[in-house]
Write a protein that holds these residues in place. Structure first.
Motif, PDB file in Angstrom:
ATOM      1  N   VAL A 295      47.530  39.430  45.042  1.00 30.51           N
ATOM      2  CA  VAL A 295      48.115  40.097  43.876  1.00 30.51           C
ATOM      3  C   VAL A 295      47.361  39.724  42.607  1.00 30.51           C
ATOM      4  CG1 VAL A 295      50.183  40.239  42.421  1.00 30.51           C
ATOM      5  CG2 VAL A 295      50.396  40.344  44.905  1.00 30.51           C
ATOM      6  N   GLN A 296      47.059  38.437  42.454  1.00 28.37           N
ATOM      7  CA  GLN A 296      46.320  37.996  41.278  1.00 28.37           C
ATOM      8  C   GLN A 296      44.962  38.688  41.197  1.00 28.37           C
ATOM      9  OE1 GLN A 296      46.269  33.838  42.166  1.00 28.37           O
ATOM     10  NE2 GLN A 296      48.485  33.629  41.871  1.00 28.37           N
ATOM     11  N   GLY A 297      44.279  38.792  42.332  1.00 26.98           N
ATOM     12  CA  GLY A 297      42.960  39.393  42.342  1.00 26.98           C
ATOM     13  C   GLY A 297      42.958  40.880  42.068  1.00 26.98           C
ATOM     14  N   LEU A 298      43.970  41.579  42.546  1.00 36.77           N
ATOM     15  CA  LEU A 298      44.005  43.033  42.385  1.00 36.77           C
ATOM     16  C   LEU A 298      44.585  43.467  41.044  1.00 36.77           C
ATOM     17  CD1 LEU A 298      45.138  44.101  45.960  1.00 36.77           C
ATOM     18  CD2 LEU A 298      42.879  44.434  44.933  1.00 36.77           C
ATOM     19  N   TRP A 299      45.618  42.777  40.578  1.00 34.14           N
ATOM     20  CA  TRP A 299      46.310  43.220  39.357  1.00 34.14           C
ATOM     21  C   TRP A 299      46.246  42.214  38.218  1.00 34.14           C
ATOM     22  CZ3 TRP A 299      48.439  43.876  44.286  1.00 34.14           C
ATOM     23  CH2 TRP A 299      48.451  45.196  44.743  1.00 34.14           C
ATOM     24  N   CYS A 300      45.587  41.059  38.452  1.00 35.60           N
ATOM     25  CA  CYS A 300      45.482  40.019  37.413  1.00 35.60           C
ATOM     26  C   CYS A 300      46.865  39.635  36.909  1.00 35.60           C
ATOM     27  CB  CYS A 300      44.598  40.495  36.259  1.00 35.60           C
ATOM     28  SG  CYS A 300      42.967  41.048  36.785  1.00 35.60           S
ATOM     29  N   ALA A 301      47.814  39.609  37.814  1.00 40.86           N
ATOM     30  CA  ALA A 301      49.205  39.292  37.504  1.00 40.86           C
ATOM     31  C   ALA A 301      49.760  38.441  38.627  1.00 40.86           C
ATOM     32  CB  ALA A 301      50.020  40.580  37.356  1.00 40.86           C
ATOM     33  N   GLU A 302      50.955  37.918  38.413  1.00 44.81           N
ATOM     34  CA  GLU A 302      51.625  37.129  39.438  1.00 44.81           C
ATOM     35  C   GLU A 302      52.588  38.011  40.239  1.00 44.81           C
ATOM     36  OE1 GLU A 302      50.923  34.056  40.197  1.00 44.81           O
ATOM     37  OE2 GLU A 302      49.517  33.749  38.531  1.00 44.81           O
ATOM     38  N   PRO A 303      52.862  37.662  41.484  1.00 44.55           N
ATOM     39  CA  PRO A 303      53.771  38.481  42.293  1.00 44.55           C
ATOM     40  C   PRO A 303      55.156  38.656  41.687  1.00 44.55           C
ATOM     41  CG  PRO A 303      52.567  36.956  43.695  1.00 44.55           C
ATOM     42  CD  PRO A 303      52.252  36.571  42.281  1.00 44.55           C
ATOM     43  N   TYR A 304      55.617  37.697  40.872  1.00 43.65           N
ATOM     44  CA  TYR A 304      56.945  37.816  40.266  1.00 43.65           C
ATOM     45  C   TYR A 304      56.974  38.786  39.092  1.00 43.65           C
ATOM     46  CZ  TYR A 304      55.186  34.474  36.744  1.00 43.65           C
ATOM     47  OH  TYR A 304      54.448  33.849  35.758  1.00 43.65           O
TER      48      TYR A 304
END
Length: 456
Positions: free
Chosen positions: A169-178
């Protein structure tokens, strides 16, 4: 205050705005393009260093399924070369364990079985997504009401699988899963044609790079547009009435029959609109924050890791700042270049350090990935997209829970009077990628051309 009149004004000279302007130009429609920065490309930034080396600080890759970008590159003679992936890849785990593997993904390792099972389920669910009309997707509201994190934890309790899923998730959206809506995860996977397309290198999204940097096609379009492109012109306000649109900067008013706004959601929210934007459009941008990412390069005299049988590709699940490393050397392999990505919560912690501490932390990560020699580069540079004055994050906006349900149908990309919306976040194919930005520009330009014909 000067006045420039045209049939269409395009706000933003990233790939979406440039693709729209090129489409309009090819159709014989007079347009002006207004860009706040001193360059084109938006979230694609190719820098030539003092020694002549070109480094891509933003989006850089292209895969064979990204036909819009490949067609644009072919039109202007912008060559590509394969991403280097020969040799052993490395996983670095939280306990310091280093695990080498060959091939696209490890066949075994901590959490790999559960990770594979959950990602296959994501693929299965993504196949139900209607990318053209996402609200028609079965279980749409259910998926959009939860986060990726809540879904992952409902599927598995394996801590290593959860670490793998979090880094994805971090790699694809530069965000955290939460932070991210589960539905947006599924939509994004569907828009790329599957999870593997997003994650892998050969024949997938990270297949190839541009010899002259990923901004080369953008610069070629800019050269074609010539004086119709105005740089260093931050837009402050957009006004429209029954007959025209007026786009205002500090020095100039651009008046046109239609406008295409090709900006990230955050940048849209920074503008004044008269009349104000509809609730749906405003709500959509409010639920579309930018990701958190920095991209860091280290340069060496040679790609020494290749001689040791390493590819330079690594994933790091430890407590360092870097999550993913690639060999980013030029096509001829001279000099050697490593690129690392700092995502999400890791970025928030790393960004608080002073420059020397940030550099030391990144080089420690590089050393774990390919050996101690990586801690002594000839050159080092970092680009924190969260501090970029115009993008304010990267590489794309993601949607928080409830955003699609509450505002997607009317706020995602539906025209607002004489305003049409472009940007990779509005794409149905390769959403979040350069290719999606280009297709969004084409769609917006086609909408405008149809509207101009209807207006008479």
């Amino acid at each position: 205050m000067s006045l420039i009149e045209s049939e269409v004004v395009v706000v933003g000279a990233g790939y979406a705005g440039l693709a729209a302007a090129l489409r309009l130009n090819d159709a014989g429609v007079d347009c002006a393009v207004v860009e706040a920065a001193d360059r084109v490309g938006g979230r694609v930034l190719s820098e030539t260093r003092a020694d002549g080396l070109t480094l891509d600080h933003g989006g850089q890759w292209v895969g064979p399924a990204q036909r819009q970008l490949l067609a644009l590159a072919a039109r202007f003679g912008c060559a590509t070369f394969p991403t280097w992936e020969t040799g052993r890849h490395i996983e670095v785990w939280h306990d310091g364990t280093t695990v080498p593997y060959l091939g696209a993904a490890p066949a075994e390792g901590p959490g790999i079985a559960e990770y594979t099972r959950v990602t296959e389920l994501l693929d299965e669910l993504a196949r139900s997504v209607d990318t053209a009309a996402p609200w028609r997707t079965p279980r749409f509201t259910e998926f959009d009401s939860g986060t990726a994190d809540s879904f992952f934890r409902a599927q598995t309790a394996d801590p290593d699988a959860l670490r793998r899923l979090a880094l994805a998730v971090q790699g694809l959206w530069c965000a955290e899963p939460y932070e991210i809506s589960l539905f947006h995860v599924l939509f994004y996977i569907a828009s790329a044609g599957g999870y593997e397309q997003l994650m892998e290198t050969r024949d997938c999204a990270q297949d190839s790079r541009f010899t002259g940097g990923a901004a080369a096609p953008a610069r070629a379009v800019a050269d074609l547009l010539g004086e119709r492109l105005r740089l260093n012109e931050p837009v402050s306000a957009i006004e429209q009435d029954a007959g025209a649109v007026r786009v205002r900067t500090a020095s100039t008013t651009y008046e046109a029959r239609r406008a295409i706004v090709a900006l990230p959601p955050h940048a849209v929210r920074a503008l004044r609109f008269s009349p104000g934007l509809p609730l749906a459009r405003d709500g959509w941008t409010a639920h579309s924050p930018m990701g958190r990412v920095a991209k860091v390069h280290a340069v060496y005299d040679t790609p020494f890791w290749r001689a040791a049988g390493l590819s330079g590709i690594a994933t790091l699940y430890d407590d360092g700042p870097v999550g993913v490393v690639f060999d980013n050397s030029p096509a001829d392999g001279t000099p050697g270049v490593l690129v690392g990505f700092v995502y999400g919560d890791r970025l928030s912690r790393w960004a608080e350090l002073d420059p020397g501490q940030r550099r030391a932390a990144v080089l420690t990560s590089f050393g774990r990935a390919v050996g101690e020699r990586a801690t002594r580069p000839l050159d080092y540079t970092e680009k924190d997209w969260s501090r970029d004055p115009f993008a304010r994050g990267g590489y794309e906006a993601y949607v928080t829970p409830g955003g699609w349900t509450g505002y997607g149908r009317r706020g995602w990309r539906e025209p607002t009077g004489r305003l049409h919306w472009a940007g990779t976040e509005t794409a149905t194919a390769w959403n979040g990628y350069i290719d999606g930005a280009i297709s969004s520009g084409h769609r917006a330009a086609d909408e405008v051309i149809g509207s101009l014909q209807a207006d008479g």
